[in-house]
Design a protein around this motif. Structure first.
Motif, short mmCIF file in Angstrom:
data_model
loop_
_atom_site.label_atom_id
_atom_site.label_comp_id
_atom_site.label_asym_id
_atom_site.label_seq_id
_atom_site.Cartn_x
_atom_site.Cartn_y
_atom_site.Cartn_z
N LEU A 121 36.63 16.04 8.88
CA LEU A 121 36.64 15.93 7.46
C LEU A 121 35.69 16.95 6.44
O LEU A 121 35.58 16.93 5.25
CB LEU A 121 36.46 14.74 6.68
CG LEU A 121 37.42 13.58 7.35
CD1 LEU A 121 37.28 12.03 6.62
CD2 LEU A 121 38.92 13.89 7.13
N ALA A 122 35.31 17.83 7.32
CA ALA A 122 34.30 18.99 6.48
C ALA A 122 35.16 19.50 5.57
O ALA A 122 36.11 20.10 5.69
CB ALA A 122 33.85 19.97 7.52
N PRO A 123 34.45 19.70 4.32
CA PRO A 123 35.23 20.15 3.25
C PRO A 123 35.15 21.64 2.98
O PRO A 123 34.10 22.20 3.39
CB PRO A 123 34.78 19.22 2.03
CG PRO A 123 33.27 18.94 2.46
CD PRO A 123 33.22 18.82 3.99
N ALA A 124 36.16 22.21 2.20
CA ALA A 124 36.17 23.65 2.01
C ALA A 124 35.00 24.10 1.31
O ALA A 124 34.23 25.35 1.55
CB ALA A 124 37.36 23.87 1.24
N GLU A 125 34.24 23.22 0.52
CA GLU A 125 32.98 23.84 0.02
C GLU A 125 31.83 24.17 1.02
O GLU A 125 31.22 25.10 0.67
CB GLU A 125 32.29 22.64 -0.92
CG GLU A 125 33.16 22.31 -2.38
CD GLU A 125 34.25 21.32 -1.93
OE1 GLU A 125 34.74 20.95 -0.91
OE2 GLU A 125 34.89 20.96 -3.10
N VAL A 126 31.97 23.36 1.95
CA VAL A 126 30.98 23.98 3.04
C VAL A 126 31.24 25.15 3.87
O VAL A 126 30.43 25.96 3.93
CB VAL A 126 30.73 22.68 4.36
CG1 VAL A 126 29.96 23.16 5.41
CG2 VAL A 126 30.34 21.52 3.56
N TYR A 127 32.57 25.35 3.94
CA TYR A 127 32.79 26.76 4.44
C TYR A 127 32.50 27.74 3.51
O TYR A 127 31.98 28.87 3.91
CB TYR A 127 34.44 26.95 4.64
CG TYR A 127 34.83 26.17 5.92
CD1 TYR A 127 34.95 26.78 7.16
CD2 TYR A 127 35.17 24.64 6.14
CE1 TYR A 127 35.54 26.10 8.11
CE2 TYR A 127 35.54 24.04 7.02
CZ TYR A 127 36.19 24.74 8.21
OH TYR A 127 36.40 24.10 9.56
#
Ligand code: C5P
Length: 260
Positions: A121-127
């Motif tokens: 569930l790693a969100p786009a914000e982290v990318y």
């Protein structure tokens, strides 16, 4: 194609672990979360970020089912003009799986984000934070959260005549300086390749101690920079983690891919 300047990014997703601790009797990447295998969430999360020009997935060797699910996604992604999806067989250690995937990275790729399927569930914000740091000159960038527990170093010990097995505290590092590290971890590709050339020289015991790619970059003397991670990037290791991830997917206040 992403719009992140001149850099071209591959996302490597390592999914070749056995997942024994989760106790489902199947590779962890195949365990269903919200009705879909964890790996599918991890791939969709990478796509949602808009970062990858290519996605390379290391699958458990001989796993026909995950391969077939990924092949269906390949067709879907090609239909929507998405990035290419490369599938490779993983290795006996996480680090070997990363190297197998790196062998499939295209020649025009300049930087790689390495992500664990175990963090579906790693969100786009982290990318976005990782690629922003890479675009600003960092050669290695990792997402992290401040540690809430007090952490201690311990060693094996025994008590009393019965030799009751316990552990003895050796020391307590200052919590304010500790971070819990997540994935995706971002690297300039030549730096990552050098780090993995070093890893390939390690004996089995030393290789087993390598739990992330940043450790290898540290070992070759390059700076590793830290950006804010996300509580949604939790690593699914135990049944309790899976319950929490299911709740995150279903909770009305935590819509999928929105950062918490
Ligand atoms: O075992 P652990 O949960 O630390 O694994 C982290 C990630 O590395 C998982 O996504 C797992 O599938 C992957 N892995 C791999 N090949 C291995 C061991 C682990 O791709 N041989």
């Amino acid at each position: 194609m992403n719009d992140l300047g001149t850099g071209k990014y591959a996302v490597v997703i390592v999914a070749a672990g056995s997942g024994e601790r989760l106790g489902f009797g199947m590779p962890k990447a195949k365990v269903p979360l919200g009705g879909e295998p964890m790996l599918v969430h991890a791939i969709r999360g990478a796509l949602k970020s808009g970062v990858p020009d290519q996605i390379c997935v290391a699958l458990p060797r001989g796993d026909v089912e995950l391969r077939s699910i990924c092949e269906t996604l390949t067709v879907e992604m090609a239909g929507s003009n998405g990035p290419a999806l490369e599938l490779v067989n993983g290795g006996d250690s996480r680090s070997e799986s990363v190297r197998a995937a790196l062998d499939a990275v295209r020649g025009d790729i300049t930087a790689v984000l390495i992500h664990d399927a175990a963090r579906p569930l790693a969100p786009a914000e982290v990318y976005e934070r990782i690629t922003a740091a890479l675009a600003n000159g960092a050669k290695a960038v990792i997402p992290a959260l401040a540690v809430v527990d007090t952490i201690k170093n311990v060693e094996p010990a025994q008590l009393g005549d019965s030799g009751l097995r316990v552990e003895r505290v050796q020391g307590t590092p200052a919590r304010s300086q500790l971070r819990a590290i997540q994935t995706p971890q971002g690297f300039d590709l030549p730096t990552l390749r050098r780090a993995h050339e070093f890893a390939a020289t390690l004996d089995a015991e030393a290789a087993a101690e390598i739990t992330d790619d940043a450790m290898l970059v540290e070992a070759i003397g390059e700076d590793v920079f830290v950006v804010q991670g996300s509580s949604h990037s939790l690593k699914i290791t135990t049944p309790t983690d899976l319950l929490l991830a299911e709740a995150l997917l279903q909770g009305p206040l935590a819509p999928r891919w929105v950062e918490g």
